[in-house]
Design a protein around this motif. Sequence first.
Motif, PDB file in Angstrom:
ATOM      1  N   PRO A  31       0.824  -1.216   0.000  1.00 36.48           N
ATOM      2  CA  PRO A  31       0.000   0.000   0.000  1.00 36.48           C
ATOM      3  C   PRO A  31       0.859   1.268   0.000  1.00 36.48           C
ATOM      4  CG  PRO A  31      -0.804  -1.552   1.642  1.00 36.48           C
ATOM      5  CD  PRO A  31       0.517  -2.080   1.143  1.00 36.48           C
ATOM      6  N   SER A  32       0.340   2.319  -0.561  1.00 37.27           N
ATOM      7  CA  SER A  32       1.023   3.608  -0.617  1.00 37.27           C
ATOM      8  C   SER A  32       1.221   4.157   0.797  1.00 37.27           C
ATOM      9  CB  SER A  32       0.170   4.593  -1.420  1.00 37.27           C
ATOM     10  OG  SER A  32       0.583   5.917  -1.184  1.00 37.27           O
ATOM     11  N   ARG A  33       2.251   4.946   0.964  1.00 38.46           N
ATOM     12  CA  ARG A  33       2.497   5.586   2.259  1.00 38.46           C
ATOM     13  C   ARG A  33       1.419   6.618   2.577  1.00 38.46           C
ATOM     14  NH1 ARG A  33       5.628  10.598   2.064  1.00 38.46           N
ATOM     15  NH2 ARG A  33       5.927  11.173  -0.109  1.00 38.46           N
ATOM     16  N   ASP A  37      -5.541   4.753   8.040  1.00 37.98           N
ATOM     17  CA  ASP A  37      -6.450   3.901   8.787  1.00 37.98           C
ATOM     18  C   ASP A  37      -6.605   2.578   8.035  1.00 37.98           C
ATOM     19  OD1 ASP A  37      -8.162   3.267  10.919  1.00 37.98           O
ATOM     20  OD2 ASP A  37      -9.843   4.438  10.166  1.00 37.98           O
ATOM     21  N   VAL A  38      -7.808   2.160   7.724  1.00 37.60           N
ATOM     22  CA  VAL A  38      -8.036   0.900   7.004  1.00 37.60           C
ATOM     23  C   VAL A  38      -8.103   1.100   5.491  1.00 37.60           C
ATOM     24  CG1 VAL A  38      -9.199  -0.185   8.947  1.00 37.60           C
ATOM     25  CG2 VAL A  38     -10.545   1.070   7.240  1.00 37.60           C
ATOM     26  N   TRP A  39      -7.926   2.325   5.036  1.00 40.57           N
ATOM     27  CA  TRP A  39      -8.077   2.653   3.612  1.00 40.57           C
ATOM     28  C   TRP A  39      -6.723   2.576   2.932  1.00 40.57           C
ATOM     29  CZ3 TRP A  39     -12.939   2.124   3.566  1.00 40.57           C
ATOM     30  CH2 TRP A  39     -13.714   2.564   4.620  1.00 40.57           C
ATOM     31  N   ASN A  40      -6.453   1.443   2.274  1.00 44.38           N
ATOM     32  CA  ASN A  40      -5.180   1.228   1.578  1.00 44.38           C
ATOM     33  C   ASN A  40      -5.245   1.769   0.156  1.00 44.38           C
ATOM     34  OD1 ASN A  40      -3.904  -0.161   3.694  1.00 44.38           O
ATOM     35  ND2 ASN A  40      -4.975  -2.030   3.132  1.00 44.38           N
ATOM     36  N   ILE A  41      -4.319   2.642  -0.161  1.00 44.76           N
ATOM     37  CA  ILE A  41      -4.197   3.161  -1.520  1.00 44.76           C
ATOM     38  C   ILE A  41      -3.200   2.280  -2.243  1.00 44.76           C
ATOM     39  CG2 ILE A  41      -3.472   5.115  -2.942  1.00 44.76           C
ATOM     40  CD1 ILE A  41      -4.296   6.917  -0.562  1.00 44.76           C
ATOM     41  N   ARG A  42      -3.578   1.788  -3.396  1.00 43.54           N
ATOM     42  CA  ARG A  42      -2.702   0.905  -4.182  1.00 43.54           C
ATOM     43  C   ARG A  42      -2.488   1.504  -5.573  1.00 43.54           C
ATOM     44  NH1 ARG A  42      -1.670  -3.941  -1.085  1.00 43.54           N
ATOM     45  NH2 ARG A  42      -3.462  -4.281   0.234  1.00 43.54           N
ATOM     46  N   CYS A  47      -1.693  -1.375 -14.874  1.00 46.68           N
ATOM     47  CA  CYS A  47      -2.017  -0.142 -15.608  1.00 46.68           C
ATOM     48  C   CYS A  47      -1.620   1.143 -14.865  1.00 46.68           C
ATOM     49  CB  CYS A  47      -3.501  -0.106 -15.940  1.00 46.68           C
ATOM     50  SG  CYS A  47      -4.575   0.122 -14.500  1.00 46.68           S
ATOM     51  N   ARG A  48      -1.107   1.017 -13.619  1.00 46.72           N
ATOM     52  CA  ARG A  48      -0.639   2.137 -12.787  1.00 46.72           C
ATOM     53  C   ARG A  48      -1.773   3.035 -12.275  1.00 46.72           C
ATOM     54  NH1 ARG A  48       3.488   0.572 -10.741  1.00 46.72           N
ATOM     55  NH2 ARG A  48       4.158   2.663 -10.234  1.00 46.72           N
ATOM     56  N   PHE A  49      -3.014   2.592 -12.393  1.00 46.86           N
ATOM     57  CA  PHE A  49      -4.144   3.344 -11.859  1.00 46.86           C
ATOM     58  C   PHE A  49      -4.044   3.347 -10.333  1.00 46.86           C
ATOM     59  CE2 PHE A  49      -8.686   3.765 -10.649  1.00 46.86           C
ATOM     60  CZ  PHE A  49      -8.999   4.903 -11.375  1.00 46.86           C
ATOM     61  N   VAL A  50      -4.340   4.473  -9.704  1.00 50.28           N
ATOM     62  CA  VAL A  50      -4.284   4.597  -8.248  1.00 50.28           C
ATOM     63  C   VAL A  50      -5.705   4.524  -7.708  1.00 50.28           C
ATOM     64  CG1 VAL A  50      -3.594   6.091  -6.328  1.00 50.28           C
ATOM     65  CG2 VAL A  50      -2.206   6.021  -8.413  1.00 50.28           C
ATOM     66  N   TYR A  51      -5.908   3.660  -6.712  1.00 50.89           N
ATOM     67  CA  TYR A  51      -7.262   3.468  -6.177  1.00 50.89           C
ATOM     68  C   TYR A  51      -7.208   2.975  -4.737  1.00 50.89           C
ATOM     69  CZ  TYR A  51      -6.564  -1.559  -6.816  1.00 50.89           C
ATOM     70  OH  TYR A  51      -6.091  -2.845  -6.719  1.00 50.89           O
ATOM     71  N   ILE A  52      -8.333   3.012  -4.050  1.00 58.13           N
ATOM     72  CA  ILE A  52      -8.467   2.473  -2.700  1.00 58.13           C
ATOM     73  C   ILE A  52      -8.968   1.044  -2.839  1.00 58.13           C
ATOM     74  CG2 ILE A  52      -9.663   2.684  -0.495  1.00 58.13           C
ATOM     75  CD1 ILE A  52      -9.794   5.702  -1.031  1.00 58.13           C
TER      76      ILE A  52
END
Length: 81
Positions: A31-33, A37-42, A47-52
Amino acid sequence: MNQVFSADFGDVPVGDRDCPLCGTNNDDVRPSRFSHDVWNIRVCKTCRFVYIDKGPVYEKLAQDMAWESTTRVEEKRRREI
């Protein structure tokens, strides 16, 4: 549907999500820095799309995460910062 405990919102019903753009499962991606909380950004490895990677179940979203309920939490968070 899973139940996670959020320090800000208590028990929240969530659904796990793969990349909404290409459908890749990114559970093995760190997960992104900027996650909170429980919301992991990946960042999708394909495709390099950023999402929760988890999202509140939309049927419960209107009642549990309504602006009227979450505003007080956000105001408290901002005061603490």
